[in-house]
Design an enzyme around this catalytic site. Structure first.
Site, PDB file in Angstrom:
ATOM      1  N   ASN A  15     -38.434 -41.162 -13.876  1.00  0.00           N
ATOM      2  CA  ASN A  15     -39.562 -41.323 -14.784  1.00  0.00           C
ATOM      3  C   ASN A  15     -40.827 -40.896 -14.039  1.00  0.00           C
ATOM      4  O   ASN A  15     -41.195 -41.503 -13.030  1.00  0.00           O
ATOM      5  CB  ASN A  15     -39.650 -42.786 -15.216  1.00  0.00           C
ATOM      6  CG  ASN A  15     -40.520 -43.031 -16.423  1.00  0.00           C
ATOM      7  OD1 ASN A  15     -40.998 -44.135 -16.610  1.00  0.00           O
ATOM      8  ND2 ASN A  15     -40.728 -42.041 -17.268  1.00  0.00           N
ATOM      9  N   GLN A  47     -46.045 -41.333 -17.607  1.00  0.00           N
ATOM     10  CA  GLN A  47     -47.153 -42.285 -17.689  1.00  0.00           C
ATOM     11  C   GLN A  47     -48.092 -42.122 -16.501  1.00  0.00           C
ATOM     12  O   GLN A  47     -47.650 -41.812 -15.394  1.00  0.00           O
ATOM     13  CB  GLN A  47     -46.653 -43.744 -17.704  1.00  0.00           C
ATOM     14  CG  GLN A  47     -46.337 -44.300 -19.080  1.00  0.00           C
ATOM     15  CD  GLN A  47     -44.984 -43.845 -19.564  1.00  0.00           C
ATOM     16  OE1 GLN A  47     -44.055 -43.720 -18.774  1.00  0.00           O
ATOM     17  NE2 GLN A  47     -44.867 -43.596 -20.860  1.00  0.00           N
ATOM     18  N   ASN A  67     -50.093 -42.693 -21.771  1.00  0.00           N
ATOM     19  CA  ASN A  67     -49.008 -41.773 -22.096  1.00  0.00           C
ATOM     20  C   ASN A  67     -49.464 -40.328 -21.941  1.00  0.00           C
ATOM     21  O   ASN A  67     -50.659 -40.034 -21.856  1.00  0.00           O
ATOM     22  CB  ASN A  67     -48.527 -42.007 -23.534  1.00  0.00           C
ATOM     23  CG  ASN A  67     -47.861 -43.353 -23.709  1.00  0.00           C
ATOM     24  OD1 ASN A  67     -47.090 -43.784 -22.862  1.00  0.00           O
ATOM     25  ND2 ASN A  67     -48.150 -44.020 -24.816  1.00  0.00           N
ATOM     26  N   CYS A  76     -45.090 -50.450 -18.756  1.00  0.00           N
ATOM     27  CA  CYS A  76     -44.276 -49.404 -18.128  1.00  0.00           C
ATOM     28  C   CYS A  76     -43.660 -49.996 -16.867  1.00  0.00           C
ATOM     29  O   CYS A  76     -44.327 -50.095 -15.834  1.00  0.00           O
ATOM     30  CB  CYS A  76     -45.114 -48.167 -17.802  1.00  0.00           C
ATOM     31  SG  CYS A  76     -44.155 -46.852 -16.987  1.00  0.00           S
ATOM     32  N   ASN A  78     -41.149 -48.856 -14.917  1.00  0.00           N
ATOM     33  CA  ASN A  78     -40.982 -47.894 -13.826  1.00  0.00           C
ATOM     34  C   ASN A  78     -42.311 -47.604 -13.142  1.00  0.00           C
ATOM     35  O   ASN A  78     -42.397 -47.499 -11.913  1.00  0.00           O
ATOM     36  CB  ASN A  78     -40.375 -46.593 -14.356  1.00  0.00           C
ATOM     37  CG  ASN A  78     -38.919 -46.750 -14.728  1.00  0.00           C
ATOM     38  OD1 ASN A  78     -38.163 -47.433 -14.046  1.00  0.00           O
ATOM     39  ND2 ASN A  78     -38.518 -46.117 -15.819  1.00  0.00           N
ATOM     40  N   GLU A 215     -38.983 -42.082 -25.507  1.00  0.00           N
ATOM     41  CA  GLU A 215     -40.100 -42.976 -25.232  1.00  0.00           C
ATOM     42  C   GLU A 215     -41.281 -42.683 -26.140  1.00  0.00           C
ATOM     43  O   GLU A 215     -41.693 -41.530 -26.304  1.00  0.00           O
ATOM     44  CB  GLU A 215     -40.516 -42.846 -23.765  1.00  0.00           C
ATOM     45  CG  GLU A 215     -41.442 -43.935 -23.293  1.00  0.00           C
ATOM     46  CD  GLU A 215     -41.571 -43.956 -21.781  1.00  0.00           C
ATOM     47  OE1 GLU A 215     -42.363 -44.781 -21.300  1.00  0.00           O
ATOM     48  OE2 GLU A 215     -40.908 -43.161 -21.085  1.00  0.00           O
ATOM     49  N   CYS A 224     -36.762 -45.257 -18.602  1.00  0.00           N
ATOM     50  CA  CYS A 224     -37.784 -46.131 -19.183  1.00  0.00           C
ATOM     51  C   CYS A 224     -37.406 -47.564 -18.841  1.00  0.00           C
ATOM     52  O   CYS A 224     -36.402 -48.081 -19.335  1.00  0.00           O
ATOM     53  CB  CYS A 224     -37.874 -45.944 -20.696  1.00  0.00           C
ATOM     54  SG  CYS A 224     -39.089 -47.040 -21.490  1.00  0.00           S
ATOM     55  N   GLY A 225     -38.209 -48.198 -17.983  1.00  0.00           N
ATOM     56  CA  GLY A 225     -37.887 -49.534 -17.509  1.00  0.00           C
ATOM     57  C   GLY A 225     -37.928 -50.591 -18.594  1.00  0.00           C
ATOM     58  O   GLY A 225     -37.039 -51.444 -18.680  1.00  0.00           O
TER      59      GLY A 225
END
Length: 303
Positions: A15, A47, A67, A76, A78, A215, A224-225
């Site tokens: 990511n 991100q 974003n 977010c 990650n 996402e 995506c965490g």
């Protein structure tokens, strides 16, 4: 350097994250700057994590999450791991408390350099996710893609992990589904007034899963965490898996994994995984103009 600030290009399971040091400044990374950076092959990101001076006593920093289309995100996972690794390298600290648009995040870096982030408690109420229609049971709602009698995807679990998520259960590798086709339709479905992150989740055992995510505001992403958190919680909530699972992110490099635990004692979701530093530079937060550091930088720090 003029108006430029320090930033680091990092990633969490692939990511793509830009960690930008905005401390000591009153301005923010502007949408047009984010769009310009996202449009460049070298600085393209999923991100931006912009580190600002704290607004709340007891927190280390306020984090703006942006974003690639210039919109703000609430969470977010990650990116938070990347911020922790960068700040740990700078300060020597291991534990951090951040304020974000979604609230407070606590995180800690371990001796093996993995980072655990307390993502808070999931939200299941339909009007707080939010949804545009009332659903008393959000563990399975009426939504499908494909023919009525043979839908390709159907009956997702929906929730918020600081941002809206829909988790569709699939019976084969999530990489085999055309998420590039279905993702935009589902992200922008009228049922989601604030749009939604769309995840395909395959349960492979009581303690293992595989996911792939479209996402919100970023599109098809390597990882995506918060989506992994949503998938883990949804699997436990529907009886498909235990409250502690290892989730392989199918689209990440080498199919890397995150450990997700939905704690019974307080309902919080703990995400643990790696982060990786790539390179550092300076950028203009108003325009997105940037330059890469010519000399070798100090790994994982943005100061």
């Amino acid at each position: 350097m003029g108006n430029r600030v320090e930033f680091a290009k990092m990633n969490g399971l692939g990511n793509k994250i830009l960690v930008v040091d905005m401390r000591g400044r009153a301005d923010r990374v502007m949408p047009q700057a984010a769009i310009a950076l996202a449009g460049n092959a070298e600085t393209h990101f999923d991100q931006i994590m912009a580190i600002h001076d704290p607004k709340l006593a007891g927190t280390f920093a306020y984090i703006d999450i942006i974003n690639c289309d210039g919109t703000l995100a609430q969470a977010c996972g990650n990116g938070t791991r990347c911020v922790v690794q960068a700040l740990s390298a700078e300060t020597g600290l291991k534990a951090f408390t951040f304020q974000t648009l979604a609230g407070i995040l606590n995180a800690v870096e371990h001796d093996d350099r993995t980072v655990s982030v307390d993502m808070g408690s999931p939200v299941f109420d339909w009007n707080r996710i939010p949804l545009s229609e009332e659903f008393h049971d959000t563990s399975r709602i009426e939504l499908q893609i494909g023919p009525i009698d043979a839908p390709v995807l159907h009956s997702p679990a929906v929730m918020s992990m600081g941002n809206p998520h829909a988790v569709f259960w699939v019976d084969r590798d999530p990489m085999s589904y055309d998420l590039e086709r279905f993702g935009p339709l589902l992200e922008n479905h009228p049922l989601f007034p604030e749009k939604a992150n769309i995840t395909l989740a395959q349960v492979t055992s009581r303690t293992t899963m595989t996911t792939r995510t479209w996402e919100r505001g970023a599109g098809l992403t390597l990882a995506c965490g918060s989506a992994a958190c949503a998938a883990g919680v949804s699997a436990a909530r529907t009886g498909r898996a235990e409250r502690k699972v290892t989730i392989t992110v199918a689209s990440s490099p080498n199919r890397q994994a995150l450990d997700i635990e939905w704690r019974e004692r307080d309902g919080h979701v703990i995400m643990t995984g790696a982060a990786e530093w790539e390179w550092a530079g300076q950028l203009d937060p108003q325009t997105g103009d940037w330059q890469r550091e010519q000399q070798a930088g100090h790994e994982a720090s943005v100061s």
